[in-house]
Design an enzyme around this catalytic site. Sequence first.
Site, PDB file in Angstrom:
ATOM      1  N   GLY A 147       0.648  -1.452  -0.145  1.00  0.00           N
ATOM      2  CA  GLY A 147       0.039   0.035   0.101  1.00  0.00           C
ATOM      3  C   GLY A 147       0.814   1.121   0.081  1.00  0.00           C
ATOM      4  O   GLY A 147       2.040   1.360   0.296  1.00  0.00           O
ATOM      5  N   ASP A 207      -7.943   7.801  16.366  1.00  0.00           N
ATOM      6  CA  ASP A 207      -8.261   7.677  15.039  1.00  0.00           C
ATOM      7  C   ASP A 207      -8.456   6.145  15.297  1.00  0.00           C
ATOM      8  O   ASP A 207      -7.936   5.410  14.225  1.00  0.00           O
ATOM      9  CB  ASP A 207      -7.130   8.036  14.123  1.00  0.00           C
ATOM     10  N   GLY A 241       4.611   7.690   2.525  1.00  0.00           N
ATOM     11  CA  GLY A 241       5.554   6.629   2.238  1.00  0.00           C
ATOM     12  C   GLY A 241       5.061   5.408   1.710  1.00  0.00           C
ATOM     13  O   GLY A 241       3.552   5.299   1.608  1.00  0.00           O
ATOM     14  N   GLY A 300       0.517   9.061   2.708  1.00  0.00           N
ATOM     15  CA  GLY A 300       0.941  10.351   2.770  1.00  0.00           C
ATOM     16  C   GLY A 300       2.389  10.392   2.881  1.00  0.00           C
ATOM     17  O   GLY A 300       2.917  11.160   2.164  1.00  0.00           O
TER      18      GLY A 300
END
Length: 611
Positions: free
Chosen positions: A301, A419, A306, A304
């Site tokens: 994947g 989060d 890397g 933002g």
Amino acid sequence: MLLLVVQFFMLSIFTDANPLDIACSNTSYAPNSPFESSLKLLLESIATNTSQGFYNLSIGDDPNRVFGRALCRGDVNRTVCQNCLENARHEILKNCKTAEEAIIWYELCQIQYSYRKFLVMVYAGQYAEKWNNQWKSVSNPARFIEVLTYLMTNLSIEASSDPAMFAVGEVKFPKRKTIYGLVQCTRDINSRDCNDCLTGALGDLKACCGAREAGIIVNENCNLRFQLSLFYNASTRIALTYPTSTDEKRSQRGLLHELAGPISVSLTQEGDLVSSEELPFVHLAVIKAATDGFSDSNKLGQGGFGTVYKGVLPNGKEVAVKRLSRKSWQGLEEFKNEIILIAKLQHRNLVRLVGCGIEGEEKLLIYELMPNRSLDCFIFDSERRLQLNWNTCYNIIGGISKGLLYLHEDSRLKIIHRDLKPSNVLLDKDMVAKISDFGMARIFCENQKTANTRRVVGTYGYMAPEYAMEGLFSVKSDVFSFGVIVLEIISGKRNSGFYLTGHAQTLLAYVWQLWKEGKEMEFVDPLLMKSSSIPQVVRCIHIGLLCVQEDPAVRPTMSNVVALLGSESIALSEPRQPPFPVGRTIVLAEQPSTKDPSVCHDLTVSTLSPR
């Protein structure tokens, strides 16, 4: 007075402005068809109902259903926005005639429609050639592009963490010049995708206009613009100072000195980094060999800061390697933050950091590999959800609760995750849940109960109301997020965008409605009914409702939750009505975090409620 003048000026320049670009599909619908009726009704609705700068909806029934969305620039008022959209809807019909899909861009707004649901992310940029070519070239283009990149990268990070996904700012350039910049994303994508979209658009911007005095790149999900004169109206623009190369190198060297050691790093009681044997440094050559030179075939994947690769270490251990952006100062800070927060956290239900590497511009973090990727890949995927039974789901719920309990109470660092959501819960080969992604986490002092921040980070739909509205966060913020996840696991439906089901505006509103009517089993995913224990399922719904109560004081602690899940003999209090407005799906991030070591690559459909 100045503000009114600027807004009037923007309105006047728009009145006779031409579109920046129009794109029409080659496929057509039949004239005077039901599809055309739906389209015209949709465009009229968009022009009149976009009061908050962004609006999306669908009108009609399949196969004549039309999907649409509109975006106005974040610095214009409602009148300017609606006038721009009114003009745009006429122009898109005139120019695209019977096209089944189309998008039109103006400086101040854009409209898009399609016969199919919009993908979460579209990266292809549009180069507004006529507009861009009217600007002169700059002297010293290499230095200009360097400063421009600094400005737009910082604005992209800011926009990704802003509810409106919009940011403007400026940076001083030599010879008393200022570069003004603007970035914006549509609000039906998440923070990470916004940053990725802007990163791709910035590459196009530098290629087309990096050596000019102004430039614009637009696409379906984001757009960027810069100019050497003030072109936007915003009282909260960001003023940046571009660091000299000497300053930047000195600051990076200081952080490298703080992190580097001959063997490894760990934490002292005061949070300082010292050498130890617990987190080994791995040589770059070893990591390159493990990932086959960071080959695309091993890519898991991209985020933002890397890319994440699958790798196999010399001892045969499979790992996920997070390769932070080579020249990202924020990436270096993230590198330090990840080590500080999770290097010493050892728990069955937390993803484990097993090593790191730092060599030159390379910054690498090595995690245990999660073969089954993230929880959202199972509970929101119709095919993979067939692999779940109630016992597995119940164990996942229990695993998440124990991981949070460790963070809140049992580790020597009191950590608020901030989060927690299904994509940040990874699953190992045995489907054991492990909490990941501590990029937004915060450490609390021993006796600290709450904290306040001016920058709210996290994901709407999982954020506690006191945090989303007032910036107040505590362990009870994570409890709220946990409750939402429990209810999503049981129902198989997302809280965000739940209005599309036709049952209620949000998942929380729906489960509360059924709970009051004594019909809570209608909330359960039918796929789980065959293997479930009804009393256990009802108890989990009850616990989930207790966790999402509006008042944080009446939510249970995670130690209470673990106890309630572990014993059916402990009585449960009556839940109160949950706060329904948390169903928005705008995603915010203090800084875009990289993808988890295991990620779900499937494209999903945008599901933002009209605002």
